[in-house]
Design an enzyme around this catalytic site. Structure first.
Site, PDB file in Angstrom:
ATOM      1  N   ASP A   1       0.842  -1.209   0.000  1.00  0.00           N
ATOM      2  CA  ASP A   1       0.000   0.000   0.000  1.00  0.00           C
ATOM      3  C   ASP A   1       0.872   1.252   0.000  1.00  0.00           C
ATOM      4  O   ASP A   1       0.370   2.371  -0.103  1.00  0.00           O
ATOM      5  CB  ASP A   1      -1.010  -0.009   1.155  1.00  0.00           C
ATOM      6  CG  ASP A   1      -0.358   0.046   2.520  1.00  0.00           C
ATOM      7  OD1 ASP A   1       0.886  -0.070   2.604  1.00  0.00           O
ATOM      8  OD2 ASP A   1      -1.086   0.203   3.529  1.00  0.00           O
TER       9      ASP A   1
ATOM     10  N   ASP B   1      -1.304  -6.175  -0.326  1.00  0.00           N
ATOM     11  CA  ASP B   1      -1.348  -5.469   0.957  1.00  0.00           C
ATOM     12  C   ASP B   1      -2.765  -4.954   1.209  1.00  0.00           C
ATOM     13  O   ASP B   1      -3.288  -4.163   0.402  1.00  0.00           O
ATOM     14  CB  ASP B   1      -0.379  -4.282   0.876  1.00  0.00           C
ATOM     15  CG  ASP B   1       0.279  -3.962   2.186  1.00  0.00           C
ATOM     16  OD1 ASP B   1      -0.013  -4.631   3.193  1.00  0.00           O
ATOM     17  OD2 ASP B   1       1.105  -3.030   2.201  1.00  0.00           O
TER      18      ASP B   1
ATOM     19  N   GLU C   1       9.206  -4.026  10.736  1.00  0.00           N
ATOM     20  CA  GLU C   1       9.657  -2.745  10.164  1.00  0.00           C
ATOM     21  C   GLU C   1      10.154  -1.804  11.257  1.00  0.00           C
ATOM     22  O   GLU C   1       9.475  -1.598  12.274  1.00  0.00           O
ATOM     23  CB  GLU C   1       8.502  -2.086   9.383  1.00  0.00           C
ATOM     24  CG  GLU C   1       8.906  -0.745   8.781  1.00  0.00           C
ATOM     25  CD  GLU C   1       7.946  -0.204   7.733  1.00  0.00           C
ATOM     26  OE1 GLU C   1       6.977  -0.904   7.368  1.00  0.00           O
ATOM     27  OE2 GLU C   1       8.181   0.930   7.267  1.00  0.00           O
TER      28      GLU C   1
HETATM   29  O1  KIV Z   1       3.501  -1.120   1.697  1.00  0.00           O
HETATM   30  C1  KIV Z   1       4.670  -1.525   1.735  1.00  0.00           C
HETATM   31  O2  KIV Z   1       5.464  -1.293   0.811  1.00  0.00           O
HETATM   32  C2  KIV Z   1       5.094  -2.273   2.908  1.00  0.00           C
HETATM   33  C3  KIV Z   1       6.550  -2.601   3.021  1.00  0.00           C
HETATM   34  C4  KIV Z   1       7.286  -1.431   3.526  1.00  0.00           C
HETATM   35  C5  KIV Z   1       6.774  -3.800   3.869  1.00  0.00           C
HETATM   36  O3  KIV Z   1       4.313  -2.585   3.743  1.00  0.00           O
END
Ligand code: KIV
Length: 281
Positions: free
Chosen positions: A46, A85, A184
């Site tokens: 996302d 995501d 993270e």
């Molecule tokens: O949305 C994204 O790119 C993420 C990564 C930073 C793991 O969640």
């Protein structure tokens, strides 16, 4: 036919202590490149809200937008394991709604799994999605969808108490059925202990090199997004100056009428052209 990376392959990598590679991708050309480079997993993150759509936060992106990008990535990437995501508020309202939205990532977005952010507060959704047969990747530490609540984009789990909370949440996510967890912006020693304790692979971003794998955002690692640069980003290429120079040269050549040149131009047989001119009289 290409053999797709599976959850078992990822688990074998963890068991054999072979690091897992993951990058984000948001479109067909990005997916083709990540696949050709040989990554194990692609996350349609996302983060595209910021890197591709120009929002100031990931919270703005919708289910429809995420699915649109997932479809494009799935057309380009055949070998990597694909993760969609789940956007903000697509899994927090109820477990039932979480399952329905997760299912859309599989059925419409052609993803292999979904990722969602959070610990104890999302366990019911994680369990329900797993029970529906959809693999779930967790995401702990700095969770960008709730960055405002966390006081901004900052390192997490850097006190004894918060590190223990993160550790407990990682165990709870594993028990709820997650096949992997992103960590993270977490101090490396904390991420190491969690990675050793969990049986499922951890994927780090700003969590040191002792996680079971690593992930970076496509635009960050290639120097295509310079509005915001977290400490943990390494630029493996700086494409911005190359792209800028190419577009500027294009403009100069158009203005000087040196582009398009003969080799970019279609011809017409002289007789046919004469006929055409005659038609105009
Ligand atoms: O949305 C994204 O790119 C993420 C990564 C930073 C793991 O969640």
């Amino acid at each position: 036919m290409v053999r797709k990376v599976t959850i078992l392959d990822l688990q074998e990598k963890k068991n054999g202590q072979h690091p897992i590679t993951m990058v984000t991708a948001y479109d067909f050309p990005g997916a083709l490149l990540a696949d050709e480079a040989g990554v194990d997993m692609i996350l349609v993150g996302d983060s595209l809200a910021m890197t591709v759509l120009g929002h100031s936060s990931t919270t703005n992106v919708t289910m429809a937008e995420m699915l649109h990008h997932c479809k494009a990535v799935s057309r380009g990437a055949k070998r990597p394991f694909l993760i969609g995501d789940m956007p903000f508020l697509s899994y927090q309202i109820s477990a039932q709604r979480a399952v329905r939205n997760a299912g859309r990532f599989i059925k419409e977005g052609n993803m292999d799994a979904i990722k969602l952010e959070g610990g104890h507060e999302v366990l019911k959704s994680v369990q329900a999605i797993c029970q529906a047969g959809i693999p779930v990747m967790g995401h702990l530490g700095l969770t960008p969808q709730t960055a405002t609540k966390l006081g901004g984009y900052r390192v997490q789990a850097h006190t004894g108490v918060t590190a223990k909370k993160l550790y407990d949440e990682a165990l709870a996510l594993e028990a709820a059925g997650c096949f992997s967890i992103v960590l993270e912006a977490v101090p490396a020693p904390v991420a190491r202990i969690i990675s050793q304790k969990l049986t499922i692979p951890t994927i780090g971003i700003g969590a040191g090199n002792e996680c079971d794998g690593q992930v970076l955002v496509f635009h960050d690692m290639l120097g295509l997004f310079d509005q915001f640069k977290p400490k943990f980003v390494k630029q493996f290429a700086n494409l911005k100056p190359l792209i800028l120079a190419a577009i500027k040269t294009y403009c100069q050549e158009v203005e000087a009428r040196t582009f398009p040149a003969q080799e970019h131009t279609y011809k017409i047989d002289q007789t046919e052209f004469d006929k055409f001119l005659a038609e105009l009289k």
